[in-house]
Design an enzyme around this catalytic site. Structure first.
Site, PDB file in Angstrom:
ATOM      1  CE  LYS A 314       6.716  -1.561  -9.946  1.00  0.00           C
ATOM      2  NZ  LYS A 314       5.548  -1.801  -9.087  1.00  0.00           N
ATOM      3  CE  LYS A 427       2.972  -5.041 -11.610  1.00  0.00           C
ATOM      4  NZ  LYS A 427       2.499  -4.229 -10.535  1.00  0.00           N
TER       5      LYS A 427
HETATM    6  P1  NAI Z   1       4.699   6.420  -3.730  1.00  0.00           P
HETATM    7  O1  NAI Z   1       6.106   6.688  -4.115  1.00  0.00           O
HETATM    8  O2  NAI Z   1       3.702   7.473  -3.939  1.00  0.00           O
HETATM    9  O3  NAI Z   1       4.614   5.980  -2.222  1.00  0.00           O
HETATM   10  C1  NAI Z   1       5.618   5.275  -1.567  1.00  0.00           C
HETATM   11  C2  NAI Z   1       5.810   5.902  -0.198  1.00  0.00           C
HETATM   12  O4  NAI Z   1       6.740   5.110   0.505  1.00  0.00           O
HETATM   13  C3  NAI Z   1       6.389   7.303  -0.255  1.00  0.00           C
HETATM   14  O5  NAI Z   1       5.566   8.187   0.458  1.00  0.00           O
HETATM   15  C4  NAI Z   1       7.752   7.167   0.411  1.00  0.00           C
HETATM   16  O6  NAI Z   1       8.103   8.325   1.134  1.00  0.00           O
HETATM   17  C5  NAI Z   1       7.542   5.972   1.298  1.00  0.00           C
HETATM   18  N1  NAI Z   1       8.728   5.201   1.679  1.00  0.00           N
HETATM   19  C6  NAI Z   1       9.821   4.878   0.977  1.00  0.00           C
HETATM   20  N2  NAI Z   1      10.664   4.111   1.696  1.00  0.00           N
HETATM   21  C7  NAI Z   1      10.064   3.934   2.895  1.00  0.00           C
HETATM   22  C8  NAI Z   1      10.424   3.226   4.072  1.00  0.00           C
HETATM   23  N3  NAI Z   1      11.573   2.570   4.159  1.00  0.00           N
HETATM   24  N4  NAI Z   1       9.565   3.244   5.113  1.00  0.00           N
HETATM   25  C9  NAI Z   1       8.392   3.916   5.050  1.00  0.00           C
HETATM   26  N5  NAI Z   1       8.018   4.620   3.955  1.00  0.00           N
HETATM   27  C10 NAI Z   1       8.830   4.620   2.893  1.00  0.00           C
HETATM   28  O7  NAI Z   1       4.306   5.081  -4.528  1.00  0.00           O
HETATM   29  P2  NAI Z   1       2.857   4.432  -4.725  1.00  0.00           P
HETATM   30  O8  NAI Z   1       2.340   4.833  -6.041  1.00  0.00           O
HETATM   31  O9  NAI Z   1       2.053   4.663  -3.515  1.00  0.00           O
HETATM   32  O10 NAI Z   1       3.252   2.903  -4.841  1.00  0.00           O
HETATM   33  C11 NAI Z   1       3.696   2.211  -3.715  1.00  0.00           C
HETATM   34  C12 NAI Z   1       4.278   0.858  -4.099  1.00  0.00           C
HETATM   35  O11 NAI Z   1       3.300   0.076  -4.744  1.00  0.00           O
HETATM   36  C13 NAI Z   1       5.451   0.949  -5.074  1.00  0.00           C
HETATM   37  O12 NAI Z   1       6.350  -0.080  -4.777  1.00  0.00           O
HETATM   38  C14 NAI Z   1       4.805   0.707  -6.413  1.00  0.00           C
HETATM   39  O13 NAI Z   1       5.700   0.226  -7.364  1.00  0.00           O
HETATM   40  C15 NAI Z   1       3.750  -0.306  -6.045  1.00  0.00           C
HETATM   41  N6  NAI Z   1       2.607  -0.295  -6.941  1.00  0.00           N
HETATM   42  C16 NAI Z   1       1.947   0.862  -7.152  1.00  0.00           C
HETATM   43  C17 NAI Z   1       0.817   0.879  -7.928  1.00  0.00           C
HETATM   44  C18 NAI Z   1       0.025   2.095  -8.107  1.00  0.00           C
HETATM   45  O14 NAI Z   1      -0.960   2.012  -8.731  1.00  0.00           O
HETATM   46  N7  NAI Z   1       0.368   3.243  -7.562  1.00  0.00           N
HETATM   47  C19 NAI Z   1       0.327  -0.312  -8.574  1.00  0.00           C
HETATM   48  C20 NAI Z   1       1.049  -1.485  -8.260  1.00  0.00           C
HETATM   49  C21 NAI Z   1       2.152  -1.449  -7.480  1.00  0.00           C
HETATM   50  C1  DG6 Z   2       4.938   1.343 -14.049  1.00  0.00           C
HETATM   51  O1  DG6 Z   2       4.764   0.098 -14.525  1.00  0.00           O
HETATM   52  C2  DG6 Z   2       4.862   1.520 -12.586  1.00  0.00           C
HETATM   53  C3  DG6 Z   2       4.444   0.369 -11.763  1.00  0.00           C
HETATM   54  O2  DG6 Z   2       4.587   0.620 -10.404  1.00  0.00           O
HETATM   55  C4  DG6 Z   2       3.088  -0.056 -12.101  1.00  0.00           C
HETATM   56  O3  DG6 Z   2       2.249   1.021 -12.349  1.00  0.00           O
HETATM   57  C5  DG6 Z   2       2.422  -0.873 -11.107  1.00  0.00           C
HETATM   58  O4  DG6 Z   2       3.335  -1.813 -10.640  1.00  0.00           O
HETATM   59  C6  DG6 Z   2       1.241  -1.494 -11.738  1.00  0.00           C
HETATM   60  O5  DG6 Z   2       1.665  -2.415 -12.674  1.00  0.00           O
HETATM   61  P1  DG6 Z   2       0.709  -3.203 -13.595  1.00  0.00           P
HETATM   62  O6  DG6 Z   2       1.610  -3.959 -14.503  1.00  0.00           O
HETATM   63  O7  DG6 Z   2      -0.117  -4.106 -12.753  1.00  0.00           O
HETATM   64  O8  DG6 Z   2      -0.109  -2.171 -14.318  1.00  0.00           O
END
Ligand code: NAI
Ligand code: DG6
Length: 471
Positions: A314, A427
């Site tokens: 990240k 990103k």
């Molecule tokens: P989260 O942890 O809530 O969801 C991820 C899901 O992926 C979990 O339910 C987990 O069980 C599942 N998972 C893990 N490995 C897996 C696999 N091999 N196959 C299938 N499912 C799998 O995370 P969230 O918040 O939904 O974020 C998801 C991704 O997006 C992360 O990589 C995060 O860093 C990225 N991200 C998130 C943002 C946000 O606003 N929540 C913003 C920008 C990026």
């Molecule tokens: C903390 O930075 C957790 C990350 O997964 C971010 O929330 C996510 O990648 C969003 O990042 P940004 O820099 O676009 O706010």
């Protein structure tokens, strides 16, 4: 169909057939050469023909990580919009919308009308899938149905969850491939929905899942999008990813099949602001000398990122975002010089999905002065990421229906498999070999806008306003 494709250019360069919008377009660029300190700039014009297929397919989207905060939130948001839901909160009645989506909630200026500028929603420029029509499916290593997973995510208001639950609980993530060493050890306890067998058997099961979804849902096209946990970086394996040539070979299958791949990590909050703010500073001739970004968040993403290897991935995707802007200004920066750039992420369970981001930008201004800008941003992280997920799949689908040729090469081709037009949403954008990586927010947005205008035979948006300069 929820499509409202309302723009029809009145130009001899554009032809509407039953199947296509076909537009002739002059692409103006410049090439530069340098001889003994003098630059020679030569304008170039390439004549393109763009063809956009008019019929919009029924789109299926399969999310890897469907049961996570983003996966449940985007699915719930689409359902809520489709059902036209509203719900009460302590501050009043809220209604489902797509705020934060470039395509659904932002506008572009078409030109001047009798009453001034005419702005239309981005989505009306070309025929494209409406999010309400997307059918979702996907995989998760956690078996919770989407109703319970939505509750676990703690993103949406309870009154909305209650209305959505009967629909969401019907949706169950498919078992997924789980290789524990790629994500944090603290994720192990939710991994109760995993595929068994050899790696080849697991891949075959994933292919079967896609075919099964396509058949059962009746969608015409499936896009697979990664929204699972951030994984650690891959090991360097000789012959697989140790040289530019071997690395490129690993994307060869996508090129052969005409499939697109996009960049990494949704550019949703702090990084998006960074790609605006550094652009502003450097374009204004101010010299950022240090950028320090702190975040803390308490959702499962934050929990996963509390492990060093996942944090490192990240940190990399959040850090490269200023490079092109810094490199573009050789008045402010010597070759190779960069601002100090530090990214810190801490897991604080109490704040849940409501991420806090604090940034300090220090810049050198005239005559040795210092300008420090400090920012504090609080927001529900997944409500920023979900509209980006929708834009990613809708834009990708649209790009699959666009082909183009030039006068020199009249053979119609699709965009390169590495779809750099998605940079605005990522990103860490991916670009074809030799192409510049653009992170600057406004250049990325303008690229999408002008590309769509080109498909309608319209000139790029140039903001010169010469018509208002004449006496
Ligand atoms: P989260 O942890 O809530 O969801 C991820 C899901 O992926 C979990 O339910 C987990 O069980 C599942 N998972 C893990 N490995 C897996 C696999 N091999 N196959 C299938 N499912 C799998 O995370 P969230 O918040 O939904 O974020 C998801 C991704 O997006 C992360 O990589 C995060 O860093 C990225 N991200 C998130 C943002 C946000 O606003 N929540 C913003 C920008 C990026
Ligand atoms: C903390 O930075 C957790 C990350 O997964 C971010 O929330 C996510 O990648 C969003 O990042 P940004 O820099 O676009 O706010």
């Amino acid at each position: 169909q929820s499509i409202n494709h309302c723009c029809r250019p009145g130009s001899p360069d554009v032809k509407y057939t039953e199947e296509h919008i076909e537009a002739r377009y002059s692409y103006h660029t410049a090439t530069v050469s340098r001889c003994r300190g003098t630059y020679t700039v030569t304008p170039r014009t390439t004549r393109f023909t763009f063809r956009t297929q008019r019929s919009v397919p029924k789109l299926g989207v399969m999310l890897v990580g469907w049961g996570g905060n983003n996966g449940t939130t985007v699915t719930a948001a689409v359902l809520a919009n489709k059902l036209g839901l509203s719900w009460r909160t302590r501050t009043g009645v809220k209604t489902a919308n797509y705020f934060g989506s470039l395509l659904q909630a932002s506008t572009v200026c078409l030109g001047m009308g009798p009453d001034g500028e005419v702005n239309v929603p981005f989505r009306d420029l070309l025929p494209m899938v409406h999010p309400n029509d997307i059918v979702f499916d996907g995989w998760d290593i956690s078996s919770l149905d989407l109703g319970r997973a939505m509750e676990r995510a703690q993103v949406l208001d309870w009154a909305l969850q209650e209305q959505l639950r009967p629909h969401m609980e019907q949706l169950k993530p498919r078992p997924s491939i789980y290789i524990p060493e790629f994500i944090a050890a603290n994720q192990e306890q939710r991994a109760d929905n995993v595929l068994m067998g050899s790696k080849a058997e697991q891949v075959e099961q994933i292919r079967k899942d896609i075919r099964d979804f396509k058949k059962k849902s009746g969608v015409d096209k499936v896009i697979v999008l990664w929204t699972a946990n951030t994984e650690r970086m891959c090991d360097i394996v000789p012959g697989v990813n140790d040289t530019a040539a071997t690395l490129l070979a690993t994307i060869q299958l996508a090129m052969q099949q005409g499939a697109f791949i996009g960049g990494d990590d949704f550019k949703s909050g702090q990084t998006k602001v960074k790609s605006v703010l550094v652009d502003f500073l450097v374009s204004a001739g101010l010299k950022p000398t240090s950028i320090v970004s702190y975040n803390h968040l308490g959702n499962n993403d934050g929990r996963n990122l509390s492990a060093p290897q996942q944090f490192r991935s990240k940190e990399i995707s959040k850090s490269n975002v200023v490079d092109d802007m810094v490199r573009s200004n050789n008045v402010l920066y010597a070759p190779g010089e960069k601002p100090d750039h530090c990214v810190v992420i801490k897991y604080v369970p109490n704040v849940g999905d409501s991420k806090r981001a604090m940034d300090e930008y220090t810049s050198e201004i005239m005559m040795g002065g210092t300008n420090t800008i400090v920012m504090h941003n609080t927001c529900e992280d997944s409500l920023l990421a979900s509209p980006i997920i929708l834009d990613l799949v809708i834009l990708t689908e649209l790009c699959q229906r666009i082909t183009f040729c030039t006068e020199e090469d009249p053979h119609f081709q699709t965009f390169h498999s590495v779809l750099s037009v998605l940079s605005y949403l990522c990103k860490a954008p991916l670009v074809p070999e030799g192409a510049p990586v653009i992170n600057s927010f406004f250049r990325q947005r303008t690229c999408i806008e002008n590309l769509m205008r080109a498909c309608l035979g319209l000139p790029p948006q140039n903001h010169m306003q010469l018509e208002h300069e004449m006496q």
